[in-house]
Write an enzyme that holds these catalytic residues in place. Sequence first.
Site, PDB file in Angstrom:
ATOM      1  N   GLN A  86       0.848  -1.203   0.000  1.00  0.00           N
ATOM      2  CA  GLN A  86       0.000   0.000   0.000  1.00  0.00           C
ATOM      3  C   GLN A  86       0.880   1.248   0.000  1.00  0.00           C
ATOM      4  OE1 GLN A  86      -3.369  -0.704   3.120  1.00  0.00           O
ATOM      5  NE2 GLN A  86      -1.689  -2.064   3.634  1.00  0.00           N
ATOM      6  N   VAL A 115       3.578   4.140  -1.019  1.00  0.00           N
ATOM      7  CA  VAL A 115       3.863   4.887  -2.249  1.00  0.00           C
ATOM      8  C   VAL A 115       5.320   5.361  -2.268  1.00  0.00           C
ATOM      9  CG1 VAL A 115       1.457   5.636  -2.495  1.00  0.00           C
ATOM     10  CG2 VAL A 115       3.063   7.098  -1.231  1.00  0.00           C
ATOM     11  N   HIS A 150      -1.525   1.548  -4.177  1.00  0.00           N
ATOM     12  CA  HIS A 150      -1.886   2.961  -4.013  1.00  0.00           C
ATOM     13  C   HIS A 150      -0.997   3.895  -4.828  1.00  0.00           C
ATOM     14  CE1 HIS A 150      -4.013   1.910   0.068  1.00  0.00           C
ATOM     15  NE2 HIS A 150      -4.705   1.560  -0.997  1.00  0.00           N
TER      16      HIS A 150
HETATM   17  P1  OAD Z   1      -1.234   2.904   9.137  1.00  0.00           P
HETATM   18  O1  OAD Z   1      -0.563   4.142   9.613  1.00  0.00           O
HETATM   19  O2  OAD Z   1      -2.719   2.884   9.179  1.00  0.00           O
HETATM   20  O3  OAD Z   1      -0.719   1.651   9.977  1.00  0.00           O
HETATM   21  C1  OAD Z   1       0.641   1.428  10.171  1.00  0.00           C
HETATM   22  C2  OAD Z   1       0.805   0.142  10.953  1.00  0.00           C
HETATM   23  O4  OAD Z   1       2.177  -0.122  11.066  1.00  0.00           O
HETATM   24  C3  OAD Z   1       0.234   0.164  12.372  1.00  0.00           C
HETATM   25  O5  OAD Z   1      -0.574  -0.975  12.592  1.00  0.00           O
HETATM   26  C4  OAD Z   1       1.478   0.135  13.262  1.00  0.00           C
HETATM   27  O6  OAD Z   1       1.267  -0.581  14.473  1.00  0.00           O
HETATM   28  C5  OAD Z   1       2.444  -0.612  12.360  1.00  0.00           C
HETATM   29  N1  OAD Z   1       3.868  -0.354  12.639  1.00  0.00           N
HETATM   30  C6  OAD Z   1       4.469   0.736  13.162  1.00  0.00           C
HETATM   31  N2  OAD Z   1       5.797   0.587  13.217  1.00  0.00           N
HETATM   32  C7  OAD Z   1       6.056  -0.639  12.696  1.00  0.00           C
HETATM   33  C8  OAD Z   1       7.255  -1.371  12.479  1.00  0.00           C
HETATM   34  N3  OAD Z   1       8.456  -0.895  12.769  1.00  0.00           N
HETATM   35  N4  OAD Z   1       7.135  -2.608  11.924  1.00  0.00           N
HETATM   36  C9  OAD Z   1       5.931  -3.110  11.599  1.00  0.00           C
HETATM   37  N5  OAD Z   1       4.781  -2.459  11.792  1.00  0.00           N
HETATM   38  C10 OAD Z   1       4.840  -1.235  12.331  1.00  0.00           C
HETATM   39  O7  OAD Z   1      -0.691   2.611   7.662  1.00  0.00           O
HETATM   40  P2  OAD Z   1      -1.320   1.666   6.530  1.00  0.00           P
HETATM   41  O8  OAD Z   1      -1.971   0.485   7.117  1.00  0.00           O
HETATM   42  O9  OAD Z   1      -0.261   1.459   5.531  1.00  0.00           O
HETATM   43  O10 OAD Z   1      -3.687   5.115   1.768  1.00  0.00           O
HETATM   44  O11 OAD Z   1      -2.419   2.615   5.911  1.00  0.00           O
HETATM   45  C11 OAD Z   1      -3.147   2.160   4.799  1.00  0.00           C
HETATM   46  C12 OAD Z   1      -3.443   3.299   3.876  1.00  0.00           C
HETATM   47  O12 OAD Z   1      -4.034   4.392   4.608  1.00  0.00           O
HETATM   48  C13 OAD Z   1      -2.225   3.944   3.241  1.00  0.00           C
HETATM   49  O13 OAD Z   1      -1.765   3.256   2.097  1.00  0.00           O
HETATM   50  C14 OAD Z   1      -2.757   5.292   2.857  1.00  0.00           C
HETATM   51  C15 OAD Z   1      -3.450   5.641   4.141  1.00  0.00           C
HETATM   52  O14 OAD Z   1      -4.444   6.596   4.067  1.00  0.00           O
HETATM   53  C16 OAD Z   1      -3.833   6.051   0.845  1.00  0.00           C
HETATM   54  O15 OAD Z   1      -3.201   7.095   0.872  1.00  0.00           O
HETATM   55  C17 OAD Z   1      -4.834   5.704  -0.208  1.00  0.00           C
END
Ligand code: OAD
Length: 258
Positions: A103, A105, A121
């Site tokens: 997801q 970018v 994305h």
């Molecule tokens: P989030 O910010 O929603 O979630 C990030 C996740 O990474 C959380 O569950 C954290 O606990 C975890 N995390 C933090 N540090 C970490 C580490 N060192 N190792 C592993 N995990 C860790 O981000 P996404 O799930 O990517 O979309 O968000 C999904 C989408 O929402 C993005 O692609 C973007 C956003 O709005 C668009 O822009 C369309």
Amino acid sequence: MPPPSIPDPLIARLSSASSVVAFTGAGVSAESGVPTFRSPDGLWNNFRVEELATPQAFEANPRRVWEWYHHRRTLMGETQPNPGHYALAEWGEHVRKFSLITQNVDGLHHRAGSQGIHELHGNILRSKCHTCGKPAGEIGPDKEGKLPYCPCGGPIRPDVVWFGETLPAKVWERAWNDARSADVFLSVGTSSVVYPAAGLIEVAKLAGATLVEVNPEETEQSDLFDFVLRGPSGIVLPEISRILGWATRGDKARPAPR
Ligand code: OAD
């Protein structure tokens, strides 16, 4: 931080799997210094989605949207892949069929050497026409801040998926097929709340894949997983590589200098 212990049955499953999918989110880049979206200091706690990441926002104020993306492009240009990205690039060389669905970018998987990445994305470094969709390389506003336009007359925008937009159809179809045929499906560093991307977890589950979550925190979908590895991906993924004997990039798999 010591890596969490990796269960033997998971190692056995991974070493015998013909098809492995890694589905990544912002957390996989957190250790590279790229901010996540939903943590307390995440992007969506400091910026308003509707002013920056929707087609309506761009149409109403392209300059403001470009300023934000230009800022993020600059920040991302200063970051380096971390050991989690490098571990996944190694997996691509060892698993018979490995699919990396992201997801993100930020392009860091690509810079770590992964091939054939499904960027659900888009990619912040690329641009395209907002009207006709034609790719426009990496261009953005010029030094004087003049906004770029396509030969068709449409405004050029970052080639990312904004809220309210559909995912690139071919990329989504391939990702969906890979999730459906996975023996092992790992969800790495994602809060699993943004759809349709997060729906791939259920697609893989219904098709009988072994599900693995790599995340220091619980997520809304944690209950679905067969194995939950609570730790940062930059530590957990290289540890799995090490146990499986896939850690062929030892020199690069150290934290990148910042
Ligand atoms: P989030 O910010 O929603 O979630 C990030 C996740 O990474 C959380 O569950 C954290 O606990 C975890 N995390 C933090 N540090 C970490 C580490 N060192 N190792 C592993 N995990 C860790 O981000 P996404 O799930 O990517 O979309 O968000 C999904 C989408 O929402 C993005 O692609 C973007 C956003 O709005 C668009 O822009 C369309």
